[in-house]
Enzyme design. Structure first.
Site, PDB file in Angstrom:
ATOM      1  N   HIS A  80       0.794  -1.235   0.000  1.00  0.00           N
ATOM      2  CA  HIS A  80       0.000   0.000   0.000  1.00  0.00           C
ATOM      3  C   HIS A  80       0.826   1.284   0.000  1.00  0.00           C
ATOM      4  O   HIS A  80       0.332   2.333  -0.404  1.00  0.00           O
ATOM      5  CB  HIS A  80      -0.999   0.002   1.162  1.00  0.00           C
ATOM      6  CG  HIS A  80      -0.406   0.270   2.510  1.00  0.00           C
ATOM      7  ND1 HIS A  80       0.087  -0.723   3.323  1.00  0.00           N
ATOM      8  CD2 HIS A  80      -0.228   1.428   3.201  1.00  0.00           C
ATOM      9  CE1 HIS A  80       0.527  -0.201   4.450  1.00  0.00           C
ATOM     10  NE2 HIS A  80       0.351   1.109   4.401  1.00  0.00           N
ATOM     11  N   GLU A  84       3.725   5.587  -3.029  1.00  0.00           N
ATOM     12  CA  GLU A  84       3.884   6.827  -2.260  1.00  0.00           C
ATOM     13  C   GLU A  84       5.312   7.044  -1.769  1.00  0.00           C
ATOM     14  O   GLU A  84       5.809   8.172  -1.784  1.00  0.00           O
ATOM     15  CB  GLU A  84       2.929   6.785  -1.070  1.00  0.00           C
ATOM     16  CG  GLU A  84       2.930   8.037  -0.207  1.00  0.00           C
ATOM     17  CD  GLU A  84       1.881   7.948   0.881  1.00  0.00           C
ATOM     18  OE1 GLU A  84       2.172   8.360   2.017  1.00  0.00           O
ATOM     19  OE2 GLU A  84       0.759   7.463   0.601  1.00  0.00           O
ATOM     20  N   ASP A  85       5.975   5.967  -1.352  1.00  0.00           N
ATOM     21  CA  ASP A  85       7.253   6.115  -0.653  1.00  0.00           C
ATOM     22  C   ASP A  85       8.462   5.561  -1.392  1.00  0.00           C
ATOM     23  O   ASP A  85       9.548   5.458  -0.816  1.00  0.00           O
ATOM     24  CB  ASP A  85       7.174   5.430   0.723  1.00  0.00           C
ATOM     25  CG  ASP A  85       6.227   6.142   1.673  1.00  0.00           C
ATOM     26  OD1 ASP A  85       5.981   7.345   1.463  1.00  0.00           O
ATOM     27  OD2 ASP A  85       5.731   5.499   2.611  1.00  0.00           O
TER      28      ASP A  85
END
Length: 204
Positions: A80, A84-85
């Site tokens: 997840h 994003e990271d």
């Protein structure tokens, strides 16, 4: 095995998987490997715990605590945060794990303009409330398990009292938004039961 040990990355992936899920699908094992590599140089907010501990814990919430067996959903849980990271793209996830997994992970990805300590908490909360009102119910479920683990991990995070209360307050706003959506757009019965139990876990 203690998921909070710094030796996590040195452990065989099968040992790590065994902690998270009893009878893993091969794709879930691959997702854990993929996420571990994507987060390889990252740590949790305490600066010591390898970041991959968190996605695996979210996976464990879904599998062990809530009894979720859908391999796609379990893959999305452990993946997840990779868009994003890290440098991982949605396209890469589609090629390796399929459209469903990639779509859910994209839904759970916070845009750069809303990510980081410089963004006011109020702005982050507004975005989260908006997202809960429109994302798929599967993504909502992963989001609840994500926050469930973050709240449990808060004791080890170097957060001051104000930041801790802000996070709890933000979670309450998300749950209120969930209630509003549920009143007019209830999830399918099978997901409703799991979502309800995730909420109970989040609130206890």
């Amino acid at each position: 095995m203690d998921l909070n040990r710094n030796a996590f990355h040195a452990a065989p992936v099968q040992t790590v998987v065994g902690v998270a899920i009893k009878e893993p699908d091969a794709r879930v094992v691959d997702a854990i490997r993929f996420a571990a590599e994507a987060h390889r140089r990252q740590s949790r907010k305490d600066g010591r715990t390898p970041y991959i501990v968190h996605p695996v814990a979210v996976l464990r919430r879904l599998s062990s605590d809530l009894g979720v067996e859908d391999a796609d959903l379990l893959c999305a849980a452990v993946l997840h945060d990779v868009i994003e990271d890290s440098t991982v793209t949605r396209e890469e996830l589609e090629l390796r794990f399929g459209v469903r997994v990639a779509g859910w992970v994209q839904e759970l990805t916070v845009p750069p303009g809303l990510h980081g300590p410089a963004v006011p908490d109020e702005k982050k909360t507004e975005a989260l409330v908006r997202d809960v009102g429109r994302m798929s119910w599967e993504a909502v479920l992963v989001k609840l398990c994500d926050r469930w683990d973050n709240l449990r991990d808060m004791a080890n995070a170097p957060w001051g009292p104000k930041k801790r209360e802000n996070y709890r307050s933000q979670t309450r706003e998300i749950l209120r938004a969930l209630d509003r959506r549920w009143a007019s757009d209830a999830p399918p019965p099978a997901l409703a039961s799991v979502l309800t139990r995730a909420r109970v876990g989040l609130e206890t």
